[in-house]
Scaffold this active site. Structure first.
Site, PDB file in Angstrom:
ATOM      1  N   ASP A 144      49.622  54.720  69.096  1.00 20.98           N
ATOM      2  CA  ASP A 144      50.680  54.639  68.093  1.00 20.98           C
ATOM      3  C   ASP A 144      51.399  55.987  68.093  1.00 20.98           C
ATOM      4  O   ASP A 144      50.749  57.040  68.098  1.00 20.98           O
ATOM      5  CB  ASP A 144      50.072  54.369  66.714  1.00 20.98           C
ATOM      6  CG  ASP A 144      51.112  54.352  65.604  1.00 20.98           C
ATOM      7  OD1 ASP A 144      51.965  53.454  65.603  1.00 20.98           O
ATOM      8  OD2 ASP A 144      51.063  55.247  64.727  1.00 20.98           O
ATOM      9  N   ASP A 146      53.928  58.521  66.140  1.00 19.13           N
ATOM     10  CA  ASP A 146      54.515  58.831  64.841  1.00 19.13           C
ATOM     11  C   ASP A 146      55.401  60.074  64.973  1.00 19.13           C
ATOM     12  O   ASP A 146      55.137  61.112  64.383  1.00 19.13           O
ATOM     13  CB  ASP A 146      53.415  59.053  63.797  1.00 19.13           C
ATOM     14  CG  ASP A 146      53.947  59.176  62.384  1.00 19.13           C
ATOM     15  OD1 ASP A 146      55.152  58.934  62.190  1.00 19.13           O
ATOM     16  OD2 ASP A 146      53.171  59.529  61.484  1.00 19.13           O
ATOM     17  N   GLU A 148      58.227  61.686  63.792  1.00 19.12           N
ATOM     18  CA  GLU A 148      58.888  61.488  62.495  1.00 19.12           C
ATOM     19  C   GLU A 148      60.391  61.779  62.517  1.00 19.12           C
ATOM     20  O   GLU A 148      61.117  61.259  61.690  1.00 19.12           O
ATOM     21  CB  GLU A 148      58.222  62.360  61.428  1.00 19.12           C
ATOM     22  CG  GLU A 148      56.771  62.014  61.212  1.00 19.12           C
ATOM     23  CD  GLU A 148      56.529  61.247  59.933  1.00 19.12           C
ATOM     24  OE1 GLU A 148      57.388  61.292  59.037  1.00 19.12           O
ATOM     25  OE2 GLU A 148      55.463  60.616  59.829  1.00 19.12           O
ATOM     26  N   TYR A 223      58.239  53.825  52.339  1.00 19.48           N
ATOM     27  CA  TYR A 223      57.747  54.616  51.212  1.00 19.48           C
ATOM     28  C   TYR A 223      58.294  56.026  51.356  1.00 19.48           C
ATOM     29  O   TYR A 223      58.981  56.342  52.342  1.00 19.48           O
ATOM     30  CB  TYR A 223      56.216  54.618  51.139  1.00 19.48           C
ATOM     31  CG  TYR A 223      55.501  54.770  52.461  1.00 19.48           C
ATOM     32  CD1 TYR A 223      55.457  55.991  53.132  1.00 19.48           C
ATOM     33  CD2 TYR A 223      54.864  53.687  53.058  1.00 19.48           C
ATOM     34  CE1 TYR A 223      54.796  56.133  54.325  1.00 19.48           C
ATOM     35  CE2 TYR A 223      54.204  53.806  54.258  1.00 19.48           C
ATOM     36  CZ  TYR A 223      54.166  55.038  54.897  1.00 19.48           C
ATOM     37  OH  TYR A 223      53.516  55.167  56.108  1.00 19.48           O
TER      38      TYR A 223
END
Length: 383
Positions: A144, A146, A148, A223
């Site tokens: 995965d 991430d 950002e 979120y």
């Protein structure tokens, strides 16, 4: 997996209307196809506390957070504890043989080296090979990513370039090729997924329509829509907007953004927050919702919120029907706290099933060790 709040170009109202109309006609999920439930489990602090207590029977995937990047290579920063954690997580497959365990590379603090690592074809090959070597060595199930903030400033010290837009896609191409090589060695498939920001800034600095062809799931961080200590206090993980502003951040709007960018609904995973965010305000106007904050206040994990604060110690829970999101307000201290609860995650699960999305993910497991929210998710997906 913090969401990066950056100014975003507002989509035209007409386009948003068209996307809303389109989503209303997405077919229902095929019978028997259950949504995925992906838990981010943090190993960046050291050893996972009581891994045997993880309710793996209610999960489909665990994304282990995080693996770092050093000298262009995927790197176990805390190898002594990471390796113990990998063994403990793999042992959970005795209870759930279908469980998939992925390494998650990057995160808010460790995304700064992606741009350099994938700058060249040779660099991308090295990064992919070293990432997959970790999967191979510890008998895991995939990778995965991430990253950002490709192409945008991010935290202080982050390296970024305009070319990140194309290199983001090429990174996944290299990872997919490396995982396919491993599949030929072992005879079993491997997953490639990514966590993405919920704002339009992310799709404007990537090629999601091209990148998604290499990906199994695109996990939208729906979120952290509100993060500034002195900005507006408001929902940080709301399903819908709470105002008349069509550009207001919400999970629904984030899904629309990614559909518009070319990611099919069946690859999109919606995020739930297992923690709250809080602010102190000047007065009690509108119980703090969408009001100017003076400073941040403690939110904390959902187990703490449910057991200690919700309708306790002067806090009262309120429900925003428009946003389908709860919040706490303390009238004596003028403290506002935003979070997901059982009702809001059930609403998210209903949305996911209605629009044939891949499933739900959450950050992160240790914030709700009693499993209040995971129980609500499990029940919603198994009706």
């Amino acid at each position: 997996m913090r969401y990066l709040s950056l100014p975003a170009k507002c989509a035209p109202v007409a386009l948003l209307f068209i996307l809303s109309f389109f989503m209303a006609f997405i077919p229902a999920a095929p019978p028997g196809k259950k949504p995925v439930v992906i838990a981010y489990v943090g190993g960046y602090r050291g050893l996972i506390a009581n891994p045997a207590s993880i309710m793996v029977e209610k999960l489909t995937h665990i994304n282990y957070a995080f693996v770092d990047i050093k000298n262009g290579q995927a790197w176990l920063t805390n190898e002594a504890t990471d390796t113990v954690n990998f063994r403990a997580l793999n042992a959970l497959k005795f209870r759930n043989p279908a469980l998939k365990i992925l390494i998650s590379i990057g995160g808010w603090a460790w995304s700064e080296n992606f741009s350099d690592a994938v700058l060249t074809e040779a660099g991308r090959q090295l990064f992919a090979a070293t990432a997959v070597d970790i999967v191979r060595k510890y008998q895991l199930d995939g990778v995965d990513i991430d990253w950002e903030y490709p192409g945008v400033p991010g935290e202080e010290g982050n390296v970024y370039r305009p070319e990140d837009k194309q290199h983001y896609t090429l990174m996944f191409k290299a990872l997919r090729a490396s995982l396919d090589t491993l599949q030929r060695e072992t005879g079993r498939p491997y997953l490639l997924t990514t966590a993405v920001g919920g704002g339009r800034y992310f799709t404007e600095h990537t090629e999601m329509d091209k990148a998604q062809q290499y990906l199994d799931y695109v996990n939208i961080m729906t979120y952290d829509y509100k993060t500034s200590a002195t900005g507006l206090a408001g929902h940080h993980t709301n399903l819908y907007g709470s105002t008349k502003d069509t550009a207001e951040a919400s999970a629904h709007r984030s899904v629309q953004i990614y559909l518009e960018a070319g990611v099919p609904a069946e690859k999109l995973v919606m995020g739930a927050a297992f923690y709250g965010r809080g602010w102190t305000l000047k007065d009690g106007t509108n119980r703090g919702l969408n009001q100017q904050a003076l400073k941040g206040a403690r939110g904390g994990g959902y187990t703490r919120l449910k057991d200690s604060l919700i309708n306790q110690q002067g806090y009262k829970r309120h429900w925003d029907r428009k946003a389908k999101a709860p919040y706490l307000w303390h009238p004596g201290n003028n403290v506002f706290i935003t979070f997901d609860d059982e009702r809001s995650v059930r609403a998210k699960c209903k949305y996911i099933k209605k629009y044939n999305m891949a499933g739900i993910m959450f950050w992160e497991y240790s914030s709700d060790p009693k499993g209040y929210l995971l129980d609500a998710i499990h029940t919603s997906f198994n009706k």
